[in-house]
Design an enzyme around this catalytic site. Structure first.
Site, PDB file in Angstrom:
ATOM      1  N   ASN A 238       6.147  -3.374   3.651  1.00 16.29           N
ATOM      2  CA  ASN A 238       5.913  -3.806   2.270  1.00 16.29           C
ATOM      3  C   ASN A 238       4.443  -3.576   1.927  1.00 16.29           C
ATOM      4  O   ASN A 238       3.839  -4.337   1.192  1.00 16.29           O
ATOM      5  CB  ASN A 238       6.292  -5.288   2.130  1.00 16.29           C
TER       6      ASN A 238
ATOM      7  N   HIS B  53       2.174 -13.230   2.143  1.00 11.20           N
ATOM      8  CA  HIS B  53       1.034 -13.769   2.875  1.00 11.20           C
ATOM      9  C   HIS B  53       0.147 -14.648   2.023  1.00 11.20           C
ATOM     10  O   HIS B  53      -0.368 -15.672   2.472  1.00 11.20           O
ATOM     11  CB  HIS B  53       0.224 -12.614   3.468  1.00 11.20           C
ATOM     12  N   ARG B  54      -0.064 -14.261   0.759  1.00 13.19           N
ATOM     13  CA  ARG B  54      -1.000 -15.049  -0.062  1.00 13.19           C
ATOM     14  C   ARG B  54      -0.435 -16.417  -0.440  1.00 13.19           C
ATOM     15  O   ARG B  54      -1.185 -17.379  -0.619  1.00 13.19           O
ATOM     16  CB  ARG B  54      -1.418 -14.258  -1.301  1.00 13.19           C
TER      17      ARG B  54
ATOM     18  N   ARG C 293       5.185 -13.357  -8.064  1.00  7.48           N
ATOM     19  CA  ARG C 293       4.246 -14.442  -7.758  1.00  7.48           C
ATOM     20  C   ARG C 293       4.127 -15.479  -8.882  1.00  7.48           C
ATOM     21  O   ARG C 293       3.755 -16.624  -8.623  1.00  7.48           O
ATOM     22  CB  ARG C 293       2.855 -13.864  -7.449  1.00  7.48           C
TER      23      ARG C 293
ATOM     24  N   ASP D 231      -0.043  -4.414   7.493  1.00 10.74           N
ATOM     25  CA  ASP D 231      -0.221  -3.343   6.502  1.00 10.74           C
ATOM     26  C   ASP D 231      -1.025  -2.167   7.064  1.00 10.74           C
ATOM     27  O   ASP D 231      -0.718  -1.003   6.793  1.00 10.74           O
ATOM     28  CB  ASP D 231      -0.911  -3.878   5.234  1.00 10.74           C
TER      29      ASP D 231
ATOM     30  N   SER E 225       0.149  -0.893 -12.076  1.00 12.95           N
ATOM     31  CA  SER E 225      -0.651  -1.061 -10.865  1.00 12.95           C
ATOM     32  C   SER E 225      -1.804  -0.083 -10.866  1.00 12.95           C
ATOM     33  O   SER E 225      -1.631   1.110 -11.128  1.00 12.95           O
ATOM     34  CB  SER E 225       0.225  -0.820  -9.630  1.00 12.95           C
ATOM     35  N   SER E 226      -2.984  -0.596 -10.527  1.00 13.47           N
ATOM     36  CA  SER E 226      -4.142   0.290 -10.416  1.00 13.47           C
ATOM     37  C   SER E 226      -3.980   1.207  -9.207  1.00 13.47           C
ATOM     38  O   SER E 226      -4.658   2.224  -9.092  1.00 13.47           O
ATOM     39  CB  SER E 226      -5.416  -0.532 -10.265  1.00 13.47           C
TER      40      SER E 226
ATOM     41  N   LYS F 112       0.633  -9.932   7.500  1.00 15.11           N
ATOM     42  CA  LYS F 112       0.491  -8.759   6.628  1.00 15.11           C
ATOM     43  C   LYS F 112      -0.967  -8.350   6.475  1.00 15.11           C
ATOM     44  O   LYS F 112      -1.295  -7.163   6.507  1.00 15.11           O
ATOM     45  CB  LYS F 112       1.090  -9.065   5.253  1.00 15.11           C
TER      46      LYS F 112
ATOM     47  N   ASP G 153      -5.428 -10.796  -7.003  1.00 16.95           N
ATOM     48  CA  ASP G 153      -5.062 -11.408  -5.721  1.00 16.95           C
ATOM     49  C   ASP G 153      -5.783 -12.734  -5.524  1.00 16.95           C
ATOM     50  O   ASP G 153      -5.166 -13.752  -5.204  1.00 16.95           O
ATOM     51  CB  ASP G 153      -5.389 -10.456  -4.561  1.00 16.95           C
TER      52      ASP G 153
ATOM     53  N   LYS H  75      -8.485  -5.354   3.731  1.00 14.29           N
ATOM     54  CA  LYS H  75      -7.255  -4.563   3.772  1.00 14.29           C
ATOM     55  C   LYS H  75      -7.380  -3.348   2.860  1.00 14.29           C
ATOM     56  O   LYS H  75      -7.037  -2.225   3.246  1.00 14.29           O
ATOM     57  CB  LYS H  75      -6.064  -5.413   3.314  1.00 14.29           C
ATOM     58  N   SER H  76      -7.878  -3.574   1.648  1.00 14.60           N
ATOM     59  CA  SER H  76      -7.947  -2.483   0.667  1.00 14.60           C
ATOM     60  C   SER H  76      -8.859  -1.367   1.164  1.00 14.60           C
ATOM     61  O   SER H  76      -8.564  -0.184   0.999  1.00 14.60           O
ATOM     62  CB  SER H  76      -8.477  -2.995  -0.661  1.00 14.60           C
TER      63      SER H  76
ATOM     64  N   LYS I 230       4.331  -7.877  -7.216  1.00 17.66           N
ATOM     65  CA  LYS I 230       3.640  -7.884  -5.915  1.00 17.66           C
ATOM     66  C   LYS I 230       4.640  -8.223  -4.809  1.00 17.66           C
ATOM     67  O   LYS I 230       5.832  -8.040  -4.991  1.00 17.66           O
ATOM     68  CB  LYS I 230       2.487  -8.891  -5.947  1.00 17.66           C
ATOM     69  N   GLU I 231       4.162  -8.749  -3.694  1.00 14.96           N
ATOM     70  CA  GLU I 231       5.022  -9.024  -2.540  1.00 14.96           C
ATOM     71  C   GLU I 231       6.271  -9.808  -2.946  1.00 14.96           C
ATOM     72  O   GLU I 231       7.334  -9.678  -2.367  1.00 14.96           O
ATOM     73  CB  GLU I 231       4.247  -9.788  -1.471  1.00 14.96           C
TER      74      GLU I 231
ATOM     75  N   SER J 261      -6.645  -4.329 -13.034  1.00 16.39           N
ATOM     76  CA  SER J 261      -7.371  -4.419 -11.763  1.00 16.39           C
ATOM     77  C   SER J 261      -8.368  -3.286 -11.585  1.00 16.39           C
ATOM     78  O   SER J 261      -8.420  -2.635 -10.544  1.00 16.39           O
ATOM     79  CB  SER J 261      -6.398  -4.412 -10.572  1.00 16.39           C
TER      80      SER J 261
ATOM     81  N   ARG K  15       9.825  -2.654  -5.982  1.00 15.74           N
ATOM     82  CA  ARG K  15       8.517  -2.578  -6.651  1.00 15.74           C
ATOM     83  C   ARG K  15       8.384  -1.215  -7.337  1.00 15.74           C
ATOM     84  O   ARG K  15       8.492  -0.170  -6.682  1.00 15.74           O
ATOM     85  CB  ARG K  15       7.389  -2.822  -5.635  1.00 15.74           C
TER      86      ARG K  15
END
Ligand code: DC
Length: 654
Positions: free
Chosen positions: A100, A396-397, A355, A52, A177-178, A422, A324, A25-26, A351-352, A205, A130
């Site tokens: 998202n 999702h995770r 967490r 995404d 966030s990176s 996602k 993650d 994804k990234s 995050k989403e 990260s 966020r």
């Protein structure tokens, strides 16, 4: 958005097999955007197809970029082809919904802030919670005109053409966030002048920043990372298409399969990431090796196996570099030999979902003790996991990593499983492909078809547990009779069923401290059980209790809905039948053997009437499941019937 139906995952004996990962994804979202900003056409292979990436492609299309999806051809895999705009976006006014997807929202914010148009960026309710303030501050210091229409520092955003102040230095805080740093690195070349980006505070990260730099290099731009936490962008030109770009497998998605291999069963091979990977999350494999798992990292694939003759070791790790994949480690901690500590994971809160809170709540449902701190979790695994229904918080995770709890031999229900769309729409199919569920042999048939005796004998021959589900309904009937509950009182009967103090041991059936093995076979109880088992709420009250019988090495489950409702995924299904005449004769012989008088004519009538009643009812009627093998026992003795079933099982497993 409405939630998708629950997904019931069976307890597993183990896992084994090979998984081909979807694209990262990234990488996919970075590459889609870089290709759009480049000069020339880029063919992207193995690009992830998920929510995404769909948000990113929709946004690029709305901005006037030509994105085409090409199906596989004889000599080429499927691909996405993007015609770049050379740094000048064709559309200067757009309203973009980005769901998202952080990997779409953050870099598009930076790019559009410097693109010279009017844009409105928004997303899901969670995306609007966020924070993005640190990125906005950095962009505004360059003259960007960005307004927050809700809370300052959070989406939605309105963007107007920037008023370039010619700055050659920009500072950004990368502590939240990176992605803020990555977003600037992707967007700054639009300014076409040398510029230095300086990081403030401890950047989290970091591997994701290195990923951005590596990909920018593929698009012809050398970003110089300096020792003093600054990045120099030469600014002589913009991005240039590399022509063809292959997206490697998603290393975060790999974590679930690698952890599965490390926790139990045979070997799991994950194709698409390895030693040559540019994603930080490949280092998750090191964390598993640190727990004692046998891990082999090859250039483009990784193998995972459990430790030899030992449990996984407990750990205490700083996981800032793999936030993650660290979620997967939190679930792997359930299988460790002691308390595990995950440190430096404060980014989980933005995050989403939050967490840290979500993970703590759900791990506790499985029986773990969890201590939650501002930026850490300590997880003490339980001696035995408990079956649980896992809430996924549109994350999702959460859905993916909790599937691993089935390796603890328990049933796991995943709520709203479609949230995996996602990043990994095919996740549960891929997981099922390496899963070895605890086998279930489901057997049903009408009264006196021999199903009870056959089921017990098959269970014994295989060393499996035997569930006589009819006995549960009979126990409810007996308890109801003793408490003088009317057969129509569904609510009270459902409560009795839910709290039933039933035990099965050494072939005997107990209600609290009473051996009721014979009492539940009385004709009045048969009648009452038949009546009360027609209540839907009584049936659902017994649902999980029946599923809990599915333990290693296997289960023989006997009764009406075993192969349909309770264990729809049963490994083998049998429907035993016999003529009414044969069944009436069996009952007569049974009665005579016990010293009772029996009238074969009335038994014949009773059996036919019971068949009709059981077949006609609304809930769980008696019927031959379409996928069950029919065995007519009219001409068979019990031994022959048992051998017929065992042979069918053997034949199917070779
Ligand atoms: O199999 P049996 O005769 O012991 O079952 C007793 C009653 O319970 C019978 O009327 C069928 C019903 N039953 C049911 O509805 N669902 C099951 N899974 C098992 C039995």
């Amino acid at each position: 958005m409405s939630a998708s139906p629950d997904l019931l995952l069976p307890p597993l004996l183990g896992v084994e097999g090979r998984v081909r990962l979807p694209g990262s994804k990234s990488i996919s979202n970075r590459v889609l955007l870089l290709a759009a900003l480049s000069e020339g056409e880029t063919r992207i292979e193995n690009c992830l197809a998920s929510d995404d990436t769909a948000r990113m492609m929709e946004a690029l299309t709305a901005l006037g970029i030509n994105c085409r999806t090409l199906p596989a051809q004889a000599d080429a895999p499927p691909a996405i082809v993007i015609t770049g705009c050379g740094g000048v976006l064709p559309v200067r006014q757009a309203d973009l919904f980005l769901g998202n997807a952080g990997t779409a929202f953050r870099p598009l914010t930076a790019v559009l802030a410097l693109a010279g148009g009017h844009y409105h960026l928004h997303g899901t309710a969670r995306m609007h919670e966020r924070p993005i303030g640190d990125l906005l501050d950095a962009l505004r210091s360059l003259g960007a005109q960005i307004g927050c229409t809700g809370n300052e520092g959070y989406p939605p955003l309105t963007i107007a053409p920037h008023q370039d102040n010619g700055a050659t230095q920009v500072r950004v805080r990368g502590t939240v966030s990176s992605q803020f740093v990555s977003a600037l690195l992707i967007a700054l070349p639009l300014l076409r002048r040398p510029i230095t980006l300086a990081l403030e505070g401890e950047t989290i990260s970091r591997p994701y920043i290195d990923l951005t730099i590596a990909l920018a290099r593929r698009f012809g731009l050398a970003i110089e990372a300096r020792a003093d936490n600054t990045f120099f962008l030469p600014g002589t030109h913009g991005y240039r298409s590399p022509g063809v770009l292959h997206v490697e497998g998603d290393a975060s998605s790999a974590s679930y399969f690698l952890a599965a291999g490390a926790i139990g069963g045979g070997e799991v091979r994950v194709d698409g990431v390895g030693a040559d990977s540019i994603q930080g999350d490949v280092r998750f494999a090191e964390a598993l090796a640190n727990m004692g798992a046998r891990i082999e990292v090859h250039p483009h694939h990784i193998l995972a196996r459990p430790p030899e003759n030992a449990r996984l070791r407990a750990f205490d790790l700083d996981l800032n570099h793999i936030p993650d994949a660290a979620m997967t480690l939190a679930v792997a901690a359930l299988f460790a030999d002691g308390p595990c500590r995950l440190r430096n994971i404060a980014s989980w809160r933005v995050k989403e979902t939050d967490r840290l809170a979500a993970m703590s709540t759900e791990l506790r449902k499985l029986g773990a003790q969890v201590q939650e701190e501002a930026d850490a979790l300590t997880i003490t695994p339980p001696a035995r996991l408990r079956a649980a229904a896992i809430d996924t918080y549109d994350d999702h995770r959460m859905a993916m990593c909790f599937s691993l709890a089935t390796l603890g031999g328990v049933d796991i229900t995943i709520r709203d499983p479609a949230c995996v769309n996602k990043t990994f729409p095919e996740y549960f199919t891929a997981f099922a492909a390496i899963s070895r569920p605890v086998p279930v042999i489901a057997i049903d048939g009408p009264a006196a078809s021999g199903k009870g005796t056959v089921a017990a004998a098959v269970a014994q021959a295989l060393g499996y547990t035997h569930l006589d589900s009819g006995a549960l309904y009979r126990l409810v009937a007996l308890a109801a009779q003793r408490q003088q509950i009317a057969p129509e009182d569904e609510e009270t009967l459902a409560r009795i069923a839910r709290d039933l103090p039933a035990r099965f041991a050494q072939g005997r059936v107990w209600l609290e401290n009473d051996d009721v093995t014979d009492a539940i076979r009385a004709e009045t109880i048969s009648q009452l059980a038949s009546q009360i088992s027609a209540h839907a709420r009584v049936r659902s009250a017994l649902f999980q209790r029946q599923r809990d019988f599915r333990t290693a090495p296997g289960l023989v489950a006997e009764g009406r809905d075993m192969g349909s409702v309770i264990f729809p995924d049963a490994t083998h299904k049998f429907f035993l039948t016999a003529s009414v005449e044969a069944r009436a004769q069996r009952r007569t012989r049974q009665a005579q053997a016990m010293g009772f008088h029996a009238n074969i004519d009335s038994l014949r009538r009773e059996i036919a009437a019971r068949d009709a009643q059981d077949a006609a009812r609304a809930h769980a009627p008696l019927k031959h499941w379409p996928d069950a093998q029919l065995i007519d026992t009219t001409e068979m003795d019990i031994d022959t019937a048992v051998q017929t079933v065992l042979r069918a099982i053997q034949a199917a497993s070779v």
